[in-house]
Design a protein around this motif. Structure first.
Motif, PDB file in Angstrom:
ATOM      1  N   ALA A   1       0.829  -1.204   0.000  1.00 61.23           N
ATOM      2  CA  ALA A   1       0.000   0.000   0.000  1.00 61.23           C
ATOM      3  C   ALA A   1       0.864   1.255   0.000  1.00 61.23           C
ATOM      4  O   ALA A   1       1.896   1.314   0.657  1.00 61.23           O
ATOM      5  CB  ALA A   1      -0.914   0.010   1.223  1.00 61.23           C
ATOM      6  N   ASN A   2       0.440   2.230  -0.771  1.00 57.90           N
ATOM      7  CA  ASN A   2       1.000   3.568  -0.681  1.00 57.90           C
ATOM      8  C   ASN A   2      -0.147   4.560  -0.795  1.00 57.90           C
ATOM      9  O   ASN A   2      -1.266   4.182  -1.151  1.00 57.90           O
ATOM     10  CB  ASN A   2       2.046   3.826  -1.767  1.00 57.90           C
ATOM     11  N   GLY A   3       0.095   5.814  -0.458  1.00 53.89           N
ATOM     12  CA  GLY A   3      -1.008   6.754  -0.468  1.00 53.89           C
ATOM     13  C   GLY A   3      -0.576   8.188  -0.638  1.00 53.89           C
ATOM     14  O   GLY A   3       0.606   8.514  -0.604  1.00 53.89           O
ATOM     15  N   TRP A   4      -1.557   9.033  -0.828  1.00 48.46           N
ATOM     16  CA  TRP A   4      -1.313  10.457  -0.951  1.00 48.46           C
ATOM     17  C   TRP A   4      -2.580  11.198  -0.527  1.00 48.46           C
ATOM     18  O   TRP A   4      -3.649  10.609  -0.375  1.00 48.46           O
ATOM     19  CB  TRP A   4      -0.916  10.821  -2.377  1.00 48.46           C
ATOM     20  N   MET A   5      -2.410  12.504  -0.330  1.00 40.91           N
ATOM     21  CA  MET A   5      -3.543  13.349   0.003  1.00 40.91           C
ATOM     22  C   MET A   5      -3.781  14.329  -1.123  1.00 40.91           C
ATOM     23  O   MET A   5      -2.830  14.883  -1.684  1.00 40.91           O
ATOM     24  CB  MET A   5      -3.289  14.099   1.316  1.00 40.91           C
ATOM     25  N   GLY A   6      -5.030  14.537  -1.477  1.00 42.68           N
ATOM     26  CA  GLY A   6      -5.372  15.423  -2.575  1.00 42.68           C
ATOM     27  C   GLY A   6      -6.299  16.543  -2.144  1.00 42.68           C
ATOM     28  O   GLY A   6      -7.173  16.351  -1.284  1.00 42.68           O
ATOM     29  N   LEU A   7      -6.075  17.713  -2.728  1.00 42.55           N
ATOM     30  CA  LEU A   7      -6.927  18.887  -2.510  1.00 42.55           C
ATOM     31  C   LEU A   7      -7.334  19.458  -3.862  1.00 42.55           C
ATOM     32  O   LEU A   7      -6.612  19.301  -4.850  1.00 42.55           O
ATOM     33  CB  LEU A   7      -6.185  19.960  -1.723  1.00 42.55           C
ATOM     34  N   GLN A   8      -8.449  20.144  -3.890  1.00 44.36           N
ATOM     35  CA  GLN A   8      -8.887  20.808  -5.121  1.00 44.36           C
ATOM     36  C   GLN A   8      -9.314  22.232  -4.794  1.00 44.36           C
ATOM     37  O   GLN A   8     -10.067  22.465  -3.852  1.00 44.36           O
ATOM     38  CB  GLN A   8     -10.038  20.057  -5.770  1.00 44.36           C
ATOM     39  N   SER A   9      -8.821  23.179  -5.589  1.00 53.79           N
ATOM     40  CA  SER A   9      -9.142  24.587  -5.359  1.00 53.79           C
ATOM     41  C   SER A   9     -10.501  24.922  -5.949  1.00 53.79           C
ATOM     42  O   SER A   9     -11.109  24.143  -6.681  1.00 53.79           O
ATOM     43  CB  SER A   9      -8.073  25.486  -5.983  1.00 53.79           C
ATOM     44  N   ALA A  10     -10.941  26.134  -5.651  1.00 53.33           N
ATOM     45  CA  ALA A  10     -12.209  26.604  -6.195  1.00 53.33           C
ATOM     46  C   ALA A  10     -12.153  26.733  -7.708  1.00 53.33           C
ATOM     47  O   ALA A  10     -13.195  26.784  -8.376  1.00 53.33           O
ATOM     48  CB  ALA A  10     -12.570  27.942  -5.558  1.00 53.33           C
ATOM     49  N   PHE A  11     -10.936  26.802  -8.280  1.00 57.55           N
ATOM     50  CA  PHE A  11     -10.770  26.920  -9.731  1.00 57.55           C
ATOM     51  C   PHE A  11     -10.552  25.559 -10.396  1.00 57.55           C
ATOM     52  O   PHE A  11     -10.222  25.483 -11.569  1.00 57.55           O
ATOM     53  CB  PHE A  11      -9.603  27.851 -10.041  1.00 57.55           C
ATOM     54  N   GLY A  12     -10.709  24.475  -9.616  1.00 57.76           N
ATOM     55  CA  GLY A  12     -10.601  23.144 -10.188  1.00 57.76           C
ATOM     56  C   GLY A  12      -9.196  22.598 -10.260  1.00 57.76           C
ATOM     57  O   GLY A  12      -8.979  21.520 -10.818  1.00 57.76           O
ATOM     58  N   GLN A  13      -8.213  23.296  -9.721  1.00 56.49           N
ATOM     59  CA  GLN A  13      -6.841  22.810  -9.732  1.00 56.49           C
ATOM     60  C   GLN A  13      -6.665  21.729  -8.664  1.00 56.49           C
ATOM     61  O   GLN A  13      -7.131  21.882  -7.535  1.00 56.49           O
ATOM     62  CB  GLN A  13      -5.859  23.954  -9.478  1.00 56.49           C
ATOM     63  N   ASN A  14      -5.976  20.661  -9.033  1.00 55.46           N
ATOM     64  CA  ASN A  14      -5.712  19.564  -8.106  1.00 55.46           C
ATOM     65  C   ASN A  14      -4.277  19.647  -7.606  1.00 55.46           C
ATOM     66  O   ASN A  14      -3.362  19.967  -8.375  1.00 55.46           O
ATOM     67  CB  ASN A  14      -5.936  18.213  -8.783  1.00 55.46           C
TER      68      ASN A  14
END
Length: 307
Positions: free
Chosen positions: A113-126
């Motif tokens: 297993a490996n993992g990451w954390m993701g966020l998305q801005s109000a402009f749709g940028q990941n």
């Protein structure tokens, strides 16, 4: 065994300079990664992992015999850390992603297993970052264990005390872990705990989440014994538990069977004999005097449909 009376005043801290103890891996595999072995083929392993994700209310983003990708919500602490590291202009709540990579070998399947954390801005940028956040290793190992995985040979458990019991979450009479199974010679059982007891504090660590459970087990290794608080029948109680470490994982006590060789169906090939061959066989028996003319005529009529 002691009984507690009166009120307890808790002081809560929002931040701490101390390292998160749940970062300490519970199961330390030989390569140090979050990894387990499965005794079924890759496609079945993927189904088991996907089912475990669903049981935890995680979202399955992708599934194949080579990998299972699950999305899980981040805790408050993880979200705070993500915003600090990736910037607070990102508007959507952070999400944790667990990728379980699957490799089938001759008689067992290896999952890492490996993992990451993701966020998305109000402009749709990941934006993504590799996760070494609190509890990732232990969460991934717990998920694979729940799916039916087993620890690789040589896995050790040096960072946490061993309690010899099974748990389930409960909120009655208090939020905690209800003991639903106990090893008769395990540390908890020897300390007087029984099935149905609800553990709320281990080695001074109050249970609020599974991270706190690991924190408590880690604190418990500091001395030869530690305190456990629990509820039994609505009554708050406590006991002292002797510190015990779980032994390292040794070789399997059963033989692995290569995939494709277990319980293979037996195929029976049945040859067809023509009517002429059957008549010739009975004629030969007649010539040898083994059957009578009457018996031959009976068999001949049956074969030719003259009966």
């Amino acid at each position: 065994m002691r009984k507690f009376f009166g009120f307890t005043v808790g002081i809560f801290a929002a931040f701490s300079a101390q390292p998160a103890l749940a970062d300490e891996p519970y199961a330390v595999t030989p390569n140090g990664r979050a990894e387990m072995m499965f005794d079924v083929a890759a496609i079945e392993t993927a189904d088991l992992l996907a089912g475990a994700c669903m049981s935890s209310n995680w979202v399955i983003k992708d599934q194949s015999p080579q990998q299972v990708l699950c999305e899980a919500p981040a805790t408050f602490g993880q979200s705070l850390m993500a915003n600090l590291m990736m910037g607070n202009s990102y508007s959507t709540p952070p999400r944790l992603y667990y990728r379980f990579s699957i490799v089938q070998m001759s008689s067992e399947t290896r999952v890492q297993a490996n993992g990451w954390m993701g966020l998305q801005s109000a402009f749709g940028q990941n934006r993504e970052m590799d996760t070494n956040l609190k509890g990732f290793h232990n969460n991934a190992m717990d998920m694979m264990r729940a799916a039916g995985g087993r620890y690789p040979e040589g896995t050790s458990f040096p960072n946490h005390a061993y309690v010899g019991s099974g748990f389930s979450y409960t909120e009655t009479p208090k939020k905690g872990l209800m003991l639903n199974s106990l090893e008769s010679d395990g540390p908890f059982a020897l300390a007087g705990l029984t099935e149905g007891d609800v553990v709320t504090r281990i080695a001074g660590e109050r249970w609020k989440s599974f991270d706190d459970f690991y924190d408590g087990l880690h604190k418990a290794i500091a001395s030869d014994a530690y305190e456990v608080e629990f509820y039994r029948g609505g009554e708050k109680m406590g006991t002292t538990v002797a510190r015990v470490f779980r032994p390292s994982v040794g070789p399997l006590d059963y033989e692995l069977v290569p995939f494709g060789q277990a319980d293979e169906p037996t195929v029976v090939v049945q040859s067809e004999i023509s009517t002429a061959d059957e008549l010739a066989k009975f004629a030969e028996l007649l010539d040898k005097g083994i059957i009578t003319q009457e018996e031959f005529n009976t068999q001949k009529g049956r074969l030719l449909g003259l009966d």
